[in-house]
Design an enzyme around this catalytic site. Structure first.
Site, short mmCIF file in Angstrom:
data_model
loop_
_atom_site.label_atom_id
_atom_site.label_comp_id
_atom_site.label_asym_id
_atom_site.label_seq_id
_atom_site.Cartn_x
_atom_site.Cartn_y
_atom_site.Cartn_z
N GLU A 28 43.54 35.79 51.31
CA GLU A 28 42.75 34.68 50.79
C GLU A 28 42.45 33.59 51.83
OE1 GLU A 28 43.66 33.85 46.34
OE2 GLU A 28 45.50 34.59 47.24
N SER B 213 43.07 36.24 43.72
CA SER B 213 41.63 36.47 43.84
C SER B 213 41.20 37.85 43.32
CB SER B 213 41.16 36.30 45.29
OG SER B 213 41.30 34.95 45.69
N TYR C 212 33.75 34.33 43.48
CA TYR C 212 33.28 33.65 44.68
C TYR C 212 31.82 33.89 45.05
CZ TYR C 212 38.29 33.18 45.22
OH TYR C 212 39.60 32.90 45.02
N ARG D 45 47.36 25.70 38.04
CA ARG D 45 46.35 26.19 37.09
C ARG D 45 46.87 27.44 36.41
NH1 ARG D 45 42.11 28.90 39.77
NH2 ARG D 45 42.58 30.58 38.34
N ASP E 30 46.18 30.73 33.99
CA ASP E 30 45.15 31.63 33.46
C ASP E 30 45.65 32.28 32.18
OD1 ASP E 30 43.64 31.05 35.70
OD2 ASP E 30 44.20 32.88 36.78
N GLU F 229 48.90 34.28 34.36
CA GLU F 229 49.63 33.88 35.57
C GLU F 229 49.56 32.38 35.76
OE1 GLU F 229 47.87 34.61 39.32
OE2 GLU F 229 45.84 34.18 38.61
N ASN G 95 49.00 29.62 38.89
CA ASN G 95 48.55 29.49 40.28
C ASN G 95 49.11 28.18 40.79
OD1 ASN G 95 46.46 31.77 40.43
ND2 ASN G 95 45.90 30.71 38.56
N GLY H 43 42.37 27.09 43.99
CA GLY H 43 41.22 26.73 44.82
C GLY H 43 40.85 25.26 44.67
N1 LIG Z 1 45.63 42.33 30.95
C1 LIG Z 1 44.37 42.00 31.22
N2 LIG Z 1 43.36 42.34 30.38
C2 LIG Z 1 42.08 42.02 30.66
N3 LIG Z 1 41.68 41.36 31.77
C3 LIG Z 1 42.63 40.99 32.64
C4 LIG Z 1 44.02 41.28 32.43
N4 LIG Z 1 44.72 40.80 33.48
C5 LIG Z 1 43.83 40.23 34.30
N5 LIG Z 1 42.57 40.33 33.81
C6 LIG Z 1 41.34 39.85 34.46
O1 LIG Z 1 41.54 39.85 35.87
C7 LIG Z 1 41.43 38.55 36.43
C8 LIG Z 1 42.46 38.32 37.52
O2 LIG Z 1 43.76 38.47 36.98
P1 LIG Z 1 44.95 37.49 37.29
O3 LIG Z 1 46.17 38.07 36.65
O4 LIG Z 1 44.58 36.10 36.90
O5 LIG Z 1 45.12 37.65 38.88
P2 LIG Z 1 44.57 36.83 40.14
O6 LIG Z 1 45.79 36.29 40.79
O7 LIG Z 1 43.92 37.84 41.00
O8 LIG Z 1 43.65 35.77 39.62
C9 LIG Z 1 41.61 37.61 35.25
O9 LIG Z 1 40.98 36.38 35.53
C10 LIG Z 1 40.99 38.41 34.11
O10 LIG Z 1 39.57 38.32 34.10
MG LIG Z 2 44.01 34.46 38.09
#
Ligand SMILES: Nc1ncnc2c1ncn2[C@@H]1O[C@H](COP(=O)(O)OP(=O)(O)O)[C@@H](O)[C@H]1O
Ligand SMILES: [Mg+2]
Length: 319
Positions: free
Chosen positions: A30, A163, A229, A268, A270, A283, A285, A289
């Site tokens: 990243e 990301s 991005y 942040r 998610d 998760e 963060n 960003g």
């Molecule tokens: N279990 C899940 N079901 C559906 N979409 C998911 C799931 N886990 C992650 N995503 C999608 O993938 C994206 C990135 O996942 P995330 O766990 O937030 O990792 P990163 O650290 O890459 O942001 C999320 O913003 C979401 O759109």
């Molecule tokens: Mg995420």
């Protein structure tokens, strides 16, 4: 951003903040995002009257060792805006502890836990907070079990990336085999998660409080690297469609996740919602960003906090 040019710290505040290093770059996947975030933070702090300078860790001056880069000039406090491994996972935080330089954001332990999606999920489960059912893919031998336990579709992710790097949605065994092969290139620790099919939200936390909820919409299968991005068809909505009680529940969940991981200052969270409207933590963060169109500045702006003020508030939270 307009507001950023107007926000100024007082001379006393500038003096008490001292000489501030905005630490960016790093050598994770990243790095490019971190450089953008770092530039935005550095110029906002300077415009606000803070005595700030940038350090591009592993950058052009990086023929030195990164610790030598940190010791090359006096630093009173550090604004950490490194994303990913080495910068968001407790490593640099530990170095700054040893150098006795106060830094923004989470400490060593919370940074390490927040960077590890598997350990974060184990903490969420332990604290009774909702997160998608998951399986640990310690090796390719575990794929059968994951398939049986979770069913399709599934999300496959490296535990320590950000990301959306190395992540794939899979619908059958063939895709699962390939997705595991892809994820394992990035990380020995890979997890499978049950696919959550509803809306996606992100909640910024600043000084222990949740900022306005943002709903993310993308025509992509999920919020992938391109949607994050590059794409111009990703939508960021404050009209999130949640009833006030549900929004309150979501904000509370974000604060609980922040606290369970032991985060500090800002971050942040998610979150996704399933078709029945239940929330699931994805998760936390710990160094999200900070480009001028990133999510935390967007949420702050909605709360009336411009980019410059946001950067200064994060900086003041350094410990
Ligand atoms: N279990 C899940 N079901 C559906 N979409 C998911 C799931 N886990 C992650 N995503 C999608 O993938 C994206 C990135 O996942 P995330 O766990 O937030 O990792 P990163 O650290 O890459 O942001 C999320 O913003 C979401 O759109
Ligand atoms: Mg995420």
């Amino acid at each position: 951003m307009q507001a950023a040019t107007e926000f100024r710290v007082t001379a006393e505040e500038a003096a008490s903040l001292g000489r501030v290093a905005v630490i960016m770059g790093g050598d994770s996947a990243e790095r490019p995002v971190s450089l953008k975030s770092g530039d935005a933070v550095l110029s906002a702090l300077q415009r606000a009257g803070v005595d700030a300078f940038g350090i591009d860790l592993y950058g052009e001056q990086g023929d030195q060792c990164p610790i030598a880069q940190l010791q090359a000039q006096p630093i009173d406090r550090a604004f950490l805006i490194l994303h990913g491994r080495g910068g968001e996972d407790g490593v640099i935080q530990g170095v700054l502890e040893m150098l006795r330089i106060p830094y923004t954001g989470s400490g060593v332990e919370a940074s390490a836990l927040g960077m590890d999606k598997l350990r974060s999920k184990q903490l969420f489960v332990g604290a009774g907070l909702p997160t998608a059912p998951f399986a640990v893919l310690a090796s390719a031998d575990r794929l059968d079990e994951a398939e049986q336990r979770l069913g399709y579709p599934m999300m496959i992710k490296p535990a320590h990336e950000g990301s959306s790097i190395g992540m794939s949605k899979v619908r059958d065994r063939d895709q699962l085999d390939r997705a595991f092969g892809e994820a394992v290139r990035f990380d020995r620790s890979v997890i499978a998660e049950q696919w959550i099919s509803g809306a996606e939200f992100t909640v910024a936390v600043l000084d222990g409080e949740a900022l306005p909820v943002i709903r993310l919409e993308t025509p992509h299968e999920f919020y992938d690297y391109d949607a994050k991005y590059q794409a111009n068809d990703t939508r960021y909505l404050f009209e999130h469609g949640l009833e006030p009680e549900r929004e309150a529940e979501l904000r509370k969940l974000a604060i609980e996740a922040f606290e369970v991981v032991g985060c500090r200052g800002w971050g942040r969270i998610d979150v996704m919602q399933d078709d029945a409207g239940r929330f699931y933590l994805l998760e936390v963060n710990t160094a999200p960003g900070m480009t001028d169109h990133s999510l935390v500045p967007m949420a702050a702006q909605r709360a009336g906090i411009g980019f410059g003020e946001l950067a200064v508030r994060i900086l003041k939270g350094a410990g």
